[in-house]
Design an enzyme around this catalytic site. Structure first.
Site, PDB file in Angstrom:
ATOM      1  N   HIS A  37      22.645  11.515 -80.510  1.00  0.00           N
ATOM      2  CA  HIS A  37      23.038  12.262 -79.309  1.00  0.00           C
ATOM      3  C   HIS A  37      24.463  12.757 -79.449  1.00  0.00           C
ATOM      4  CE1 HIS A  37      23.910   7.924 -78.734  1.00  0.00           C
ATOM      5  NE2 HIS A  37      25.065   8.381 -78.278  1.00  0.00           N
ATOM      6  N   CYS A  70      18.501  19.799 -73.926  1.00  0.00           N
ATOM      7  CA  CYS A  70      17.392  18.962 -74.368  1.00  0.00           C
ATOM      8  C   CYS A  70      17.324  19.160 -75.874  1.00  0.00           C
ATOM      9  CB  CYS A  70      16.094  19.308 -73.633  1.00  0.00           C
ATOM     10  SG  CYS A  70      15.620  21.042 -73.750  1.00  0.00           S
ATOM     11  N   VAL A  75      13.150  24.564 -72.420  1.00  0.00           N
ATOM     12  CA  VAL A  75      12.380  24.259 -71.221  1.00  0.00           C
ATOM     13  C   VAL A  75      13.063  23.182 -70.366  1.00  0.00           C
ATOM     14  CG1 VAL A  75      10.164  23.510 -70.284  1.00  0.00           C
ATOM     15  CG2 VAL A  75      10.229  24.936 -72.334  1.00  0.00           C
TER      16      VAL A  75
HETATM   17 ZN   LIG Z   1      26.851   7.330 -78.381  1.00  0.00          ZN
END
Ligand SMILES: [Zn+2]
Length: 138
Positions: A37, A70, A75
């Site tokens: 992430h 995302c 979407v």
């Molecule tokens: Zn992290």
């Protein structure tokens, strides 16, 4: 007043991230746990996003800029950004949020262009809360 949602590129986000008043909201679902992430991003999975929207607003208190993404930002990212914008229009509460962006090409684009990816493990039983936002005294 309808808020408009604009796209932001990975490079723009990287320079914006130096400001303390920006929050990055990751609305991917399970992929976050194995794909890594963006450092410091908050996890609000799209499948439960609507239920958690008031938690999100609490958590980003003090931030004026939110950036949604995302996997590809085609979407889920834009949909959740729109839901938040609609919610803010409905509650008419001054949350201090004045800019809503969607990260162009999403996490995949971010990673493909060589931007830094964090692989720390989020605390699984505090879904939606990034480890760094949990204070050690609580
Ligand atoms: Zn992290």
């Amino acid at each position: 007043m309808a808020r408009s949602i604009s796209y932001i590129s990975g490079s723009q986000l990287l320079s914006l991230k130096r400001r303390p008043n920006i929050a990055v909201i990751d609305v991917r679902d399970d992929e976050r746990s194995y794909d890594g992430h963006i450092t410091g991003s908050l996890h609000y999975p799209s499948d439960s996003f609507t239920d958690k929207i008031s938690d999100l607003i609490q958590e980003v208190r003090g931030k004026d800029t939110l950036v949604f993404h995302c996997a590809l930002s085609q979407v889920r990212g834009p949909t959740c950004a729109k839901r938040l914008a609609n919610y803010l229009d409905e509650v008419k509460e001054d949350t201090g949020i004045n800019s809503i962006f969607v990260l162009e090409r999403g996490f995949k684009g971010w990673e493909a262009s060589g931007k830094p990816v964090c692989r720390c493990t989020d605390v699984p039983f505090f879904s939606g809360i990034h480890w760094s936002s949990i204070s050690p005294s609580s």
